[in-house]
Design an enzyme around this catalytic site. Sequence first.
Site, short mmCIF file in Angstrom:
data_model
loop_
_atom_site.label_atom_id
_atom_site.label_comp_id
_atom_site.label_asym_id
_atom_site.label_seq_id
_atom_site.Cartn_x
_atom_site.Cartn_y
_atom_site.Cartn_z
N ASN A 85 0.83 -1.19 0.00
CA ASN A 85 0.00 0.00 0.00
C ASN A 85 0.87 1.26 0.00
O ASN A 85 2.10 1.18 0.00
CB ASN A 85 -0.96 -0.03 1.20
CG ASN A 85 -2.29 0.60 0.88
OD1 ASN A 85 -2.36 1.64 0.22
ND2 ASN A 85 -3.37 -0.02 1.34
N HIS A 115 24.19 2.23 10.13
CA HIS A 115 25.40 3.05 10.15
C HIS A 115 26.23 2.74 11.39
O HIS A 115 25.69 2.34 12.42
CB HIS A 115 25.03 4.54 10.13
CG HIS A 115 24.22 4.91 8.93
ND1 HIS A 115 24.78 5.18 7.71
CD2 HIS A 115 22.87 5.04 8.76
CE1 HIS A 115 23.83 5.46 6.84
NE2 HIS A 115 22.66 5.37 7.45
N ALA A 160 0.28 -3.71 13.46
CA ALA A 160 0.54 -2.31 13.13
C ALA A 160 1.45 -1.65 14.17
O ALA A 160 1.37 -1.93 15.37
CB ALA A 160 -0.77 -1.55 13.04
N ARG A 183 1.42 -14.96 19.88
CA ARG A 183 0.84 -16.31 19.90
C ARG A 183 1.02 -16.96 18.54
O ARG A 183 1.30 -16.30 17.55
CB ARG A 183 -0.64 -16.29 20.26
CG ARG A 183 -1.53 -15.62 19.24
CD ARG A 183 -3.01 -15.74 19.64
NE ARG A 183 -3.89 -15.03 18.75
CZ ARG A 183 -4.38 -15.53 17.61
NH1 ARG A 183 -4.06 -16.73 17.22
NH2 ARG A 183 -5.19 -14.81 16.86
#
Length: 194
Positions: A85, A115, A160, A183
């Site tokens: 998306n 870095h 998320a 889980r």
Amino acid sequence: MISEKMKAREGLLYDANYDKELLSERAACAELLFQLNHLPPSREEERKALLRRLLGKTKGNLSIISPFHCDYGYNIEVGEDFFMNANGVILDGAKVTFGDHVFIAPHCGFYTAGHPLDAKRRGQGLEYAYPITVGNDVWIGAHVCVLPGVHIGDGSVIGAGSVVTKDIPPHVLAFGNPCRVIREIPEERPRTDL
């Protein structure tokens, strides 16, 4: 003498900011990305053709919603039925491989680059890049950040807002900062009572 590009492939510190070959390759990628990100969604076949030119390896069905950003493109491999998306970022100093049937929500980043902690070496433009692998049938929720060297196993779901710092095994639900397994996800069995 080993090139900076070869150093990157070997996982060594390399000059990503001043090496002419890498700068040229990133500039060529940026030109293709500009074209891709300015094509209207209705020109789907042109978008797919640009993606196939940009990415290192693709299979049949793929969709990446603009805007999309990457460093080189040629280090990215996507499997069948790949969907990313809007506002996806793949910093592909090293290989980034996605399996089949991978679905990625908006605002996700896959970062092979890191870095040195030492400011002097970091100031010289040095970085490293470690490959990222995402297995088959993986769903990644919005605003997920996947860091260098991570492997996400088949069938897993990343919630998320997660920051994935370590490998995630197959068939689990994982989320958090840092991302951790919550889980297992049981594999669905076909119904026999129909």
